[in-house]
Design a protein around this motif. Sequence first.
Motif, PDB file in Angstrom:
ATOM      1  N   PHE A 175       0.848  -1.187   0.000  1.00  0.00           N
ATOM      2  CA  PHE A 175       0.000   0.000   0.000  1.00  0.00           C
ATOM      3  C   PHE A 175       0.891   1.248   0.000  1.00  0.00           C
ATOM      4  CE2 PHE A 175      -3.023  -2.791   2.624  1.00  0.00           C
ATOM      5  CZ  PHE A 175      -3.779  -3.146   1.526  1.00  0.00           C
ATOM      6  N   ALA A 176       0.299   2.369  -0.347  1.00  0.00           N
ATOM      7  CA  ALA A 176       1.036   3.637  -0.334  1.00  0.00           C
ATOM      8  C   ALA A 176       0.895   4.377   0.986  1.00  0.00           C
ATOM      9  CB  ALA A 176       0.559   4.532  -1.472  1.00  0.00           C
ATOM     10  N   THR A 177      -0.183   4.098   1.737  1.00  0.00           N
ATOM     11  CA  THR A 177      -0.428   4.840   2.975  1.00  0.00           C
ATOM     12  C   THR A 177      -0.757   3.887   4.115  1.00  0.00           C
ATOM     13  OG1 THR A 177      -2.818   5.084   2.623  1.00  0.00           O
ATOM     14  CG2 THR A 177      -1.380   6.773   1.649  1.00  0.00           C
ATOM     15  N   PRO A 178      -0.297   4.220   5.313  1.00  0.00           N
ATOM     16  CA  PRO A 178      -0.689   3.389   6.463  1.00  0.00           C
ATOM     17  C   PRO A 178      -2.191   3.442   6.727  1.00  0.00           C
ATOM     18  CG  PRO A 178       0.572   5.315   7.178  1.00  0.00           C
ATOM     19  CD  PRO A 178       0.652   5.275   5.696  1.00  0.00           C
ATOM     20  N   GLN A 179      -2.872   4.506   6.289  1.00  0.00           N
ATOM     21  CA  GLN A 179      -4.319   4.586   6.513  1.00  0.00           C
ATOM     22  C   GLN A 179      -5.054   3.503   5.726  1.00  0.00           C
ATOM     23  OE1 GLN A 179      -6.004   6.556   8.773  1.00  0.00           O
ATOM     24  NE2 GLN A 179      -7.612   5.104   8.220  1.00  0.00           N
ATOM     25  N   LYS A 180      -4.579   3.198   4.525  1.00  0.00           N
ATOM     26  CA  LYS A 180      -5.197   2.114   3.762  1.00  0.00           C
ATOM     27  C   LYS A 180      -5.069   0.801   4.534  1.00  0.00           C
ATOM     28  CE  LYS A 180      -6.891  -0.306   0.348  1.00  0.00           C
ATOM     29  NZ  LYS A 180      -8.333  -0.282   0.015  1.00  0.00           N
ATOM     30  N   ALA A 181      -3.896   0.567   5.112  1.00  0.00           N
ATOM     31  CA  ALA A 181      -3.715  -0.647   5.903  1.00  0.00           C
ATOM     32  C   ALA A 181      -4.645  -0.658   7.108  1.00  0.00           C
ATOM     33  CB  ALA A 181      -2.265  -0.766   6.346  1.00  0.00           C
ATOM     34  N   ALA A 182      -4.830   0.501   7.743  1.00  0.00           N
ATOM     35  CA  ALA A 182      -5.708   0.588   8.915  1.00  0.00           C
ATOM     36  C   ALA A 182      -7.138   0.186   8.569  1.00  0.00           C
ATOM     37  CB  ALA A 182      -5.680   2.002   9.482  1.00  0.00           C
ATOM     38  N   SER A 183      -7.521   0.396   7.329  1.00  0.00           N
ATOM     39  CA  SER A 183      -8.905   0.116   6.932  1.00  0.00           C
ATOM     40  C   SER A 183      -9.164  -1.366   6.673  1.00  0.00           C
ATOM     41  CB  SER A 183      -9.260   0.922   5.684  1.00  0.00           C
ATOM     42  OG  SER A 183      -8.560   0.430   4.543  1.00  0.00           O
ATOM     43  N   VAL A 184      -8.103  -2.193   6.601  1.00  0.00           N
ATOM     44  CA  VAL A 184      -8.315  -3.601   6.263  1.00  0.00           C
ATOM     45  C   VAL A 184      -7.847  -4.566   7.348  1.00  0.00           C
ATOM     46  CG1 VAL A 184      -8.156  -3.113   3.791  1.00  0.00           C
ATOM     47  CG2 VAL A 184      -6.097  -3.821   5.041  1.00  0.00           C
ATOM     48  N   VAL A 185      -7.059  -4.102   8.316  1.00  0.00           N
ATOM     49  CA  VAL A 185      -6.497  -5.033   9.297  1.00  0.00           C
ATOM     50  C   VAL A 185      -7.579  -5.621  10.194  1.00  0.00           C
ATOM     51  CG1 VAL A 185      -4.174  -4.045   9.363  1.00  0.00           C
ATOM     52  CG2 VAL A 185      -5.977  -3.083  10.834  1.00  0.00           C
ATOM     53  N   GLN A 186      -7.275  -6.823  10.702  1.00  0.00           N
ATOM     54  CA  GLN A 186      -8.114  -7.505  11.668  1.00  0.00           C
ATOM     55  C   GLN A 186      -7.233  -7.962  12.828  1.00  0.00           C
ATOM     56  OE1 GLN A 186     -11.540  -7.751  11.341  1.00  0.00           O
ATOM     57  NE2 GLN A 186     -11.219  -6.437   9.537  1.00  0.00           N
ATOM     58  N   ALA A 187      -7.859  -8.482  13.862  1.00  0.00           N
ATOM     59  CA  ALA A 187      -7.115  -8.917  15.042  1.00  0.00           C
ATOM     60  C   ALA A 187      -5.996  -9.871  14.645  1.00  0.00           C
ATOM     61  CB  ALA A 187      -8.059  -9.589  16.032  1.00  0.00           C
ATOM     62  N   GLY A 188      -4.805  -9.630  15.186  1.00  0.00           N
ATOM     63  CA  GLY A 188      -3.645 -10.468  14.915  1.00  0.00           C
ATOM     64  C   GLY A 188      -2.807 -10.023  13.748  1.00  0.00           C
ATOM     65  N   ASP A 189      -3.256  -9.035  12.973  1.00  0.00           N
ATOM     66  CA  ASP A 189      -2.507  -8.585  11.794  1.00  0.00           C
ATOM     67  C   ASP A 189      -1.386  -7.629  12.174  1.00  0.00           C
ATOM     68  OD1 ASP A 189      -4.262 -10.074  10.330  1.00  0.00           O
ATOM     69  OD2 ASP A 189      -5.362  -8.358   9.486  1.00  0.00           O
ATOM     70  N   THR A 190      -0.399  -7.541  11.303  1.00  0.00           N
ATOM     71  CA  THR A 190       0.732  -6.621  11.465  1.00  0.00           C
ATOM     72  C   THR A 190       0.905  -5.824  10.184  1.00  0.00           C
ATOM     73  OG1 THR A 190       1.916  -7.995  13.063  1.00  0.00           O
ATOM     74  CG2 THR A 190       3.232  -6.452  11.779  1.00  0.00           C
ATOM     75  N   VAL A 191       1.185  -4.528  10.337  1.00  0.00           N
ATOM     76  CA  VAL A 191       1.467  -3.645   9.205  1.00  0.00           C
ATOM     77  C   VAL A 191       2.924  -3.225   9.299  1.00  0.00           C
ATOM     78  CG1 VAL A 191       0.879  -1.496   8.035  1.00  0.00           C
ATOM     79  CG2 VAL A 191      -0.919  -2.830   9.174  1.00  0.00           C
ATOM     80  N   LEU A 192       3.724  -3.615   8.299  1.00  0.00           N
ATOM     81  CA  LEU A 192       5.141  -3.255   8.251  1.00  0.00           C
ATOM     82  C   LEU A 192       5.302  -2.072   7.306  1.00  0.00           C
ATOM     83  CD1 LEU A 192       6.846  -6.778   8.113  1.00  0.00           C
ATOM     84  CD2 LEU A 192       6.312  -5.349  10.096  1.00  0.00           C
ATOM     85  N   ILE A 193       5.832  -0.970   7.852  1.00  0.00           N
ATOM     86  CA  ILE A 193       5.918   0.280   7.106  1.00  0.00           C
ATOM     87  C   ILE A 193       7.378   0.543   6.756  1.00  0.00           C
ATOM     88  CG2 ILE A 193       5.293   2.716   7.079  1.00  0.00           C
ATOM     89  CD1 ILE A 193       3.329   2.124   9.354  1.00  0.00           C
ATOM     90  N   ALA A 194       7.651   0.741   5.482  1.00  0.00           N
ATOM     91  CA  ALA A 194       9.009   0.991   5.018  1.00  0.00           C
ATOM     92  C   ALA A 194       9.408   2.437   5.304  1.00  0.00           C
ATOM     93  CB  ALA A 194       9.113   0.694   3.527  1.00  0.00           C
ATOM     94  N   ALA A 195      10.712   2.675   5.266  1.00  0.00           N
ATOM     95  CA  ALA A 195      11.246   4.005   5.547  1.00  0.00           C
ATOM     96  C   ALA A 195      10.645   5.047   4.617  1.00  0.00           C
ATOM     97  CB  ALA A 195      12.766   3.983   5.402  1.00  0.00           C
ATOM     98  N   GLY A 196      10.442   6.241   5.157  1.00  0.00           N
ATOM     99  CA  GLY A 196       9.923   7.336   4.356  1.00  0.00           C
ATOM    100  C   GLY A 196       9.054   8.261   5.171  1.00  0.00           C
ATOM    101  N   THR A 197       8.658   9.368   4.554  1.00  0.00           N
ATOM    102  CA  THR A 197       7.752  10.328   5.175  1.00  0.00           C
ATOM    103  C   THR A 197       6.366  10.160   4.576  1.00  0.00           C
ATOM    104  OG1 THR A 197       9.520  11.924   5.588  1.00  0.00           O
ATOM    105  CG2 THR A 197       7.272  12.773   5.559  1.00  0.00           C
ATOM    106  N   TYR A 198       5.385   9.984   5.444  1.00  0.00           N
ATOM    107  CA  TYR A 198       4.012   9.748   5.021  1.00  0.00           C
ATOM    108  C   TYR A 198       3.144  10.901   5.507  1.00  0.00           C
ATOM    109  CZ  TYR A 198       5.676   5.001   4.175  1.00  0.00           C
ATOM    110  OH  TYR A 198       6.381   3.910   3.714  1.00  0.00           O
ATOM    111  N   ARG A 199       2.606  11.673   4.576  1.00  0.00           N
ATOM    112  CA  ARG A 199       1.624  12.706   4.920  1.00  0.00           C
ATOM    113  C   ARG A 199       0.264  12.006   4.976  1.00  0.00           C
ATOM    114  NH1 ARG A 199       4.179  17.728   6.198  1.00  0.00           N
ATOM    115  NH2 ARG A 199       6.088  17.779   4.949  1.00  0.00           N
TER     116      ARG A 199
END
Length: 658
Positions: free
Chosen positions: A100-124
């Motif tokens: 994904f391009a944004t952590p917010q997109k990941a926030a909209s799909v995660v469920q219990a037990g999931d992990t979101v790994l975010i690569a280096a960079g600045t996210y507006r």
Amino acid sequence: MRSRIIVSRSRAWVRRALVPALGGCLALSSCGGGGGSSGPSENGITSGGLPASSLQSIQLPWQTWEPGTPTTPPSTTGTTYYVSTTGSDSNNGLSPQTAFATPQKAASVVQAGDTVLIAAGTYRSTIKMTNYASGTAGKPITFGSDGSGPVIIDGSTPVNGWTQVNGSVWRATASFTPVAVVVNQVPLSQVGSASAVTPGSNAWSLSGNTITADFGNSSPGQSDIVVPSNDGSQQVVFFFNNDYLVFNGLTVRGSGAAGIWGYGSHITVQNCLLEFNAKAGLNFMANALNANTDNQALYNFVYQNVLLNWPRGNNQFAQDGGGWSGGLGFTDSLNGVARGNVVFDNGGEGIISYGSNSGGPATGGTLFEQNVAFDNWSVNMYFDNQPNDTARQNILFDHPIQEAQLFYPSSSGNWSSGPPQKYTVCLMLADEYNSSTNGSANLANTQVYDNLMAGCRIGINEYAEGSPTQSQHSLKNTLIANNTIILPPTTPAGTFTAGIHLLDNTGTADSGTVIANNLVYGFDNTEPVVQLDGPLSHYSGVTWSKNLYFNPGWSSPFYVNSASGSGTYLSFGTWNSDISTLNGSSDAGFADPLLVGVGQFQSAPSVYYDTGLSAYDYRNAIPASTSPAIGVGASQSYTTNLEGSAFVNSSGWNAGAF
């Protein structure tokens, strides 16, 4: 493990020193957080930052935040999603190649037990969990850095179109109302007019939405600029009625509100860098419908937040003495934990737990341990209107007041009591009216032990305000023990100092309170080691036992007020006789404790932190082997000292934190 805190050189030096090791990272503020390569695992996450030895630093006796970017492991209980600045929100997010391009997109799909790994960079971008999933016990939802470099969640809106005014002074108009301007990790000092912003002034001014700012040795195109807005409800990293979330190794900055905040339970924020937010860096909150239970702040770096009150006193509440957030806050919290955090230079209190709900969720039981908090306005550590809170094994200190950091100079008269009255308390116990939904006083069963406090104008301060709160307030079953308190070299102009300062609680008497085994060190005849606002007869509920005091410049440093308001300074002999008559106890003595490097605390540094201030090394407060502090204390229920070593030795308990 032992840890190191980097406070020994200027910010610019420390940040530039990280560039080679962090693969071209421009600034520590952009470099995430870390807990050291051998730090303990929290929620299955181990940290992997820079070796502490790579930077000049002060050694600490336990783990705290350390620079570096931790690696968050993939999920073992659910799905792992990936986020990258080169990704797309139309991807499935299931691999680094389809991130994904944004952590917010990941926030909209995660469920219990999931992990979101975010690569280096600045996210507006944001991580707003409102209306999205919660984790569960054993299956939290985790958002964390993937270890490739700093992950920056920046809530500020870029300001463009800068035009040069004069030399290093530039001007631009924002699309919003700014509350602060940060250039290359340094918050500029706000001044009243654009004409006062001159080259080298390190200042900024605001006219409408037009900013005039001094960029020093840089220019807008070459600078890291953060301009928080006046949106006090902004949600950058936010949760509402969510539980079991973990945020690991993120830098969160530029919010008009707090960096990370919200309403929920079992939330863990760890190894994060929280800076340059208009309000708190981190605030766990609750209301009548949303509890705030078992939340944890672990090994975070919380720096230069509460920019609404920067320079210190720059808000509409300043003349009344309040109106700001804490840098790291637990609001209406139950059983919260703050451990291993480094919290400094925030425009509000440093680490605070406060608030009680009448008829709402239970509060209290907060634990603050092994934190380092310094140079925060106006209190480094604060318990307010809650029962059962504990502060242990913390290092709290202040460097001398800097006039450049005060919005009103001490001589301006804008505050009737002077700005220093609202500055530099190491630890405060209080009942504030606005911290309870019904105005009642709930502070009780507080424990403060094994802490080192140095350089604050008041070491431990008692406070109450409002009605009926003030009349209900008292020290109820409070333990203040085995703390080492070292006062500043002298009393700041226009104020007072005290090692331990207690109110005259005539509405509700103190009860069941013990002040024991503390070591209090003053330097001159302006510094009482103890100050009581009432006559000693009003303190029958306070037992003073085996405390050791010293002030080489004053033989009568015990201030006790009278019923008529005419205070008296007592010698130790008179003080000890009076407290023995009051409740049958006695203190240890008045003698030089032979601290191995007390001169460090006596001499004001030649420069301040912002330009290269040397840190206070806690080991300078350790008593020599021949110290009269050794073996003079009374036995207590806890078993370790500030450093985590066993307290009892062959001579018995000591006075002080060591």
